[in-house]
Design an enzyme around this catalytic site. Structure first.
Site, short mmCIF file in Angstrom:
data_model
loop_
_atom_site.label_atom_id
_atom_site.label_comp_id
_atom_site.label_asym_id
_atom_site.label_seq_id
_atom_site.Cartn_x
_atom_site.Cartn_y
_atom_site.Cartn_z
N SER A 149 42.91 40.62 46.86
CA SER A 149 41.94 39.90 46.03
C SER A 149 40.77 39.47 46.90
O SER A 149 40.90 38.61 47.77
CB SER A 149 42.59 38.68 45.38
OG SER A 149 41.62 37.80 44.85
N SER A 150 39.60 40.06 46.65
CA SER A 150 38.42 39.78 47.46
C SER A 150 38.04 38.31 47.41
O SER A 150 37.74 37.70 48.44
CB SER A 150 37.25 40.65 46.99
OG SER A 150 36.08 40.38 47.72
N ASN A 151 38.05 37.72 46.21
CA ASN A 151 37.61 36.33 46.11
C ASN A 151 38.61 35.38 46.77
O ASN A 151 38.22 34.37 47.35
CB ASN A 151 37.35 35.95 44.65
CG ASN A 151 38.60 35.75 43.83
OD1 ASN A 151 39.15 34.65 43.78
ND2 ASN A 151 39.08 36.80 43.18
N GLU B 280 35.99 47.34 41.92
CA GLU B 280 34.77 47.01 41.20
C GLU B 280 33.59 47.83 41.71
O GLU B 280 32.75 48.30 40.93
CB GLU B 280 34.45 45.52 41.31
CG GLU B 280 33.20 45.12 40.55
CD GLU B 280 32.80 43.67 40.79
OE1 GLU B 280 31.60 43.39 40.75
OE2 GLU B 280 33.70 42.83 41.03
N THR C 226 30.68 41.19 42.12
CA THR C 226 30.71 39.82 41.59
C THR C 226 31.55 38.87 42.43
O THR C 226 31.33 37.66 42.37
CB THR C 226 31.25 39.80 40.15
OG1 THR C 226 32.58 40.33 40.13
CG2 THR C 226 30.36 40.62 39.23
N HIS D 62 43.99 41.53 40.38
CA HIS D 62 44.61 41.65 41.70
C HIS D 62 45.58 40.48 41.96
O HIS D 62 45.28 39.55 42.71
CB HIS D 62 43.55 41.71 42.79
CG HIS D 62 42.88 43.04 42.89
ND1 HIS D 62 41.64 43.22 43.46
CD2 HIS D 62 43.27 44.28 42.48
CE1 HIS D 62 41.31 44.50 43.41
NE2 HIS D 62 42.29 45.15 42.81
N HIS E 275 38.22 45.22 36.61
CA HIS E 275 37.24 45.57 37.64
C HIS E 275 36.25 46.62 37.17
O HIS E 275 35.23 46.85 37.82
CB HIS E 275 37.97 46.09 38.88
CG HIS E 275 39.07 45.18 39.34
ND1 HIS E 275 40.40 45.41 39.05
CD2 HIS E 275 39.02 44.02 40.02
CE1 HIS E 275 41.12 44.44 39.55
NE2 HIS E 275 40.32 43.58 40.14
N CYS F 196 28.72 35.98 39.92
CA CYS F 196 29.80 35.43 39.09
C CYS F 196 29.96 33.92 39.25
O CYS F 196 30.15 33.41 40.36
CB CYS F 196 31.10 36.14 39.45
SG CYS F 196 32.56 35.38 38.76
N CYS G 144 35.55 42.90 33.01
CA CYS G 144 34.95 41.57 32.90
C CYS G 144 33.50 41.71 32.44
O CYS G 144 32.75 42.53 32.99
CB CYS G 144 35.01 40.86 34.24
SG CYS G 144 34.12 39.27 34.26
#
Length: 317
Positions: free
Chosen positions: A222-224, A126, A164, A41, A74, A194, A96
């Site tokens: 991007s979630s993170n 994901e 994750t 992402h 993902h 993660c 991943c």
């Protein structure tokens, strides 16, 4: 002005592996190589790979017969894998390994006779892939309220798995709610989420504690990256998620002595460099980096890309 860089920040091992898979596939098999969904992402990364000959598609039906096909980091549902086999598409899986680990965990819990709950965000690539990798009903929850709405008796054997890239703190809250609602709950330890997500969240907390402004380099899908910005805000520091240095608003720097910079797991170093350069154009600044966890994890490439360069296009599995 002081510019302080979080450590670690930017690419994780899973993202590095996914990008290398596309680059090696282009070298090995030639352009075009087709990638289902964004490999990671980040628009900058996707555009760079597109310029080298990667073609990004939403569905396998857009891929010509026999064309090399790569699944994104993902992960994908088993139905997508089956569709690729039916169309005889040669495939390379860039999922991943830590996402694949979640798939294995979910299947293990199903075989043990447990009802599986997935903690994650609806619609995330994901999450869609994980639900589609487990041959049993998967119940998605994001909040404590979602847990309370689960239609099961209190004595139902429950197992949870997690997206994750989720917040560790948010995950812990939902896990606690599961234990309060049900008497028989198992799942991975919170620390089993993660490593890159955990390390970057820990680092941004340290960064926010010494900064007047936090800039998170990353994409809005991007979630993170989104969570890193949220953490800065929760700590009472003005925080912004930006694509690169061109997105900086000079007004953000008013009365700011220290700017903290971090980057999501799919954001390359060059974008961080562009932010530093843009800040230095606006104000004289010094740059330093926090001490942090040194990440040494590396993931092996798929077998098709570890073979000698004379290898043929892998057959559809």
């Amino acid at each position: 002005m002081q510019i302080v860089l979080a450590n670690p920040r930017g690419f994780c091992a899973g993202v590095t592996r996914a990008i290398e898979i596309v680059e090696r596939a282009l070298e090995r098999f030639g352009a075009p190589v087709y990638v289902r969904h964004e490999i990671v992402h980040n628009k900058h990364v996707v555009d760079q790979l597109r310029s080298k000959g990667a073609v990004f598609v939403d569905e396998l039906s857009e891929i010509p017969p026999g064309a090399m096909t790569i699944f994104s980091a993902h992960g994908v549902a088993r139905s997508v894998e089956e569709e690729a086999r039916e169309r005889s598409l040669p495939t390379i899986d860039a999922t991943c390994p830590l996402v694949t680990k979640v798939h294995f965990q979910g299947r293990h819990y199903v075989k043990a006779g447990r009802t599986v709950v997935l903690i994650g965000h609806p619609g995330h690539a994901e999450v869609i892939g994980t639900i589609g990798q487990i041959d049993a009903p998967i119940h998605l929850v994001s909040t404590q309220d979602d847990v309370m709405a689960l239609p099961f008796d209190a004595d139902t054997p429950i197992a949870y798995i997690t997206q994750t890239t989720l917040s560790i703190d948010d995950t812990r809250t939902v896990i606690t709610a599961l234990h309060e609602r049900f008497g028989n709950v198992v799942g991975p330890e919170v620390n089993d989420i993660c490593y890159a997500t955990q390390n970057r969240q820990t680092a941004v907390r340290e960064l926010a504690s010494i900064s007047d402004l936090v800039l998170v380099v990353g994409a809005r899908n991007s979630s993170n990256s989104m969570r890193l910005r949220e953490i800065g805000t929760e700590m009472g520091v003005e925080s912004h998620l930006i694509d690169d240095g061109s997105a900086i608003d000079p007004q953000w720097l008013e009365n700011v002595g220290t700017v903290g910079i971090t980057a999501g797991a799919s954001a390359p170093d060059e974008l961080v460099d562009s932010v530093i350069a843009a800040l230095k154009q606006l104000r004289p600044a010094t740059v330093s980096e926090l001490d942090g966890v040194k990440e040494t994890i590396q993931f092996r490439l798929p077998a098709a890309l570890r073979r000698p360069a004379t290898a043929q296009v892998p057959a559809a599995e």
